[in-house]
Scaffold this active site. Sequence first.
Site, PDB file in Angstrom:
ATOM      1  N   ALA A  74       0.811  -1.212   0.000  1.00 21.36           N
ATOM      2  CA  ALA A  74       0.000   0.000   0.000  1.00 21.36           C
ATOM      3  C   ALA A  74       0.850   1.271   0.000  1.00 21.36           C
ATOM      4  CB  ALA A  74      -0.954  -0.004   1.179  1.00 21.36           C
ATOM      5  N   THR A  75       2.088   1.179   0.484  1.00 17.52           N
ATOM      6  CA  THR A  75       2.975   2.345   0.396  1.00 17.52           C
ATOM      7  C   THR A  75       3.151   2.726  -1.077  1.00 17.52           C
ATOM      8  OG1 THR A  75       4.124   1.816   2.444  1.00 17.52           O
ATOM      9  CG2 THR A  75       5.334   3.159   0.847  1.00 17.52           C
ATOM     10  N   GLN A 182      -6.758  -0.302   6.319  1.00 15.98           N
ATOM     11  CA  GLN A 182      -7.195  -0.750   7.646  1.00 15.98           C
ATOM     12  C   GLN A 182      -8.687  -1.067   7.715  1.00 15.98           C
ATOM     13  OE1 GLN A 182      -5.365  -1.515  10.232  1.00 15.98           O
ATOM     14  NE2 GLN A 182      -3.384  -0.648   9.679  1.00 15.98           N
ATOM     15  N   ALA A 203      -2.143  -6.695   1.328  1.00 18.03           N
ATOM     16  CA  ALA A 203      -2.471  -8.070   1.719  1.00 18.03           C
ATOM     17  C   ALA A 203      -2.108  -8.377   3.178  1.00 18.03           C
ATOM     18  CB  ALA A 203      -1.762  -9.060   0.790  1.00 18.03           C
ATOM     19  N   HIS A 204      -0.964  -7.827   3.647  1.00 18.98           N
ATOM     20  CA  HIS A 204      -0.492  -8.285   4.967  1.00 18.98           C
ATOM     21  C   HIS A 204      -1.299  -7.728   6.137  1.00 18.98           C
ATOM     22  CE1 HIS A 204       2.028  -4.913   6.708  1.00 18.98           C
ATOM     23  NE2 HIS A 204       2.012  -4.504   5.454  1.00 18.98           N
ATOM     24  N   THR A 243       8.056  -8.004 -12.915  1.00 25.08           N
ATOM     25  CA  THR A 243       7.515  -9.361 -12.914  1.00 25.08           C
ATOM     26  C   THR A 243       6.574  -9.551 -11.729  1.00 25.08           C
ATOM     27  OG1 THR A 243       9.530 -10.148 -13.942  1.00 25.08           O
ATOM     28  CG2 THR A 243       8.167 -11.805 -12.843  1.00 25.08           C
ATOM     29  N   CYS A 330       6.049   5.365  17.281  1.00 26.59           N
ATOM     30  CA  CYS A 330       5.728   4.582  16.088  1.00 26.59           C
ATOM     31  C   CYS A 330       6.222   5.186  14.790  1.00 26.59           C
ATOM     32  CB  CYS A 330       4.248   4.282  16.001  1.00 26.59           C
ATOM     33  SG  CYS A 330       3.211   5.655  16.391  1.00 26.59           S
TER      34      CYS A 330
END
Length: 398
Positions: A74-75, A182, A203-204, A243, A330
């Site tokens: 997403a970055t 999120q 995905a993560h 790829t 953070c």
Amino acid sequence: MKLPIYMDYQSTTPVDPRVLEAMLPYYREGFGNAASRNHAFGQQAHEAVEEARAQIARFINASEPSEVIFTSGATESNNLALKGIAEMYRERGNHIVTSQIEHKSVLDSCRFLESKGFHVTYLPVNQEGLIHLKDLREAMTQKTILVSVMHANNEVGVLEPIEEVGKIAKEHNIFFHTDAVQSVGKVPFDVQAMEVDLASISAHKIYGPKGIGVLYLRKRNPRARLESIIHGGGHEGGLRSGTLNVPAIVGFGKACEIAAKEMNAESKKIFALREKLRSALLERLGDIYVNGSLEQRIPGNLNVSFAFVEGESLLNEMSEEVAVSSGAACSSAALEPSYVLKALGVGEDRAHTSIRFGLGRFTTDEEVNYTIDRVVKVVKRLRAESPIYQSESGREFT
Ligand SMILES: *Cc1c(COP(=O)(O)O)cnc(C)c1O
């Protein structure tokens, strides 16, 4: 029960065993390059990618699978959305509207665009963490080409009113991008109903593998176009060369298929656990504050400030038993209070005492009970050792 307990699901999630199972064949006999469709290896990989693309498209209600572009996460999706739209439409205008509480990948892309001559309006949020639609309306000008407002915030879990944002953007013929990392898989997310033109997902954060993301890019009503930021072999319709990571893409598709089936029941379960954690902490400890709206919030997030306790100390004291995040460190190695909490108007001392609990698919009742006991015990001890607490307890904490 195994220690440490994982309570940091907004940071990342474990890969669901069913997702891993779906991925494995594509590391073995299905290793082909999805772009080499002149032989069976490539053809098999291509078909697996297209099936995953369709699964993801269905999950977010895209009108066609080709609106789903694979990225490295997403970055990258956020970078591609902001820089890609800015570059493509710079003749039309040079103004972008976003919010102060976006993920760093949106904020830093905006900063970059400012250095290239774009103007960016950063909408403030109220104490609940919500933008005002009135501010959004007032921010738009003839030169505005893009509005980017996240769906759910990663620190406080607050859900922004993106359906209304989408409507307002449409009324003004301005593209609307949302960082939905999120929210996807936790609350309903629908690019048609929400009038979203671009959306970033990862995905993560939904029990898939790391290093794979998607940018949804609307093709009709209106068609949104992008300038690529990564050039090369012309993969993904020329929008993102490189790829394809076939096993990760297959895993992402599977993660969406599972979420589509299980989201409603799972969110109810996670919400109940979160509420149990919240009410027990509130009951057993005084001087604690929930940061951000409780009503407009994803089910698995609880961000709380424990007055008179340094968040980092609490985190360190518990680190062998409960893995959580603090609202202080953070964004960098330095102990700065989070810019998100600052934007909510949380004072510096209260921001320093904040902890983010992230609950998810594999969180159990037993783990929540254990966490409650540990937190209560450690907070009480740290407070007992705090001279400020001794002299100020009972007084209003601001
Ligand atoms: C994690 C996260 C990202 C970044 O996603 P990656 O796939 O890790 O690059 C972007 N936005 C939000 C809101 C996030 O929580």
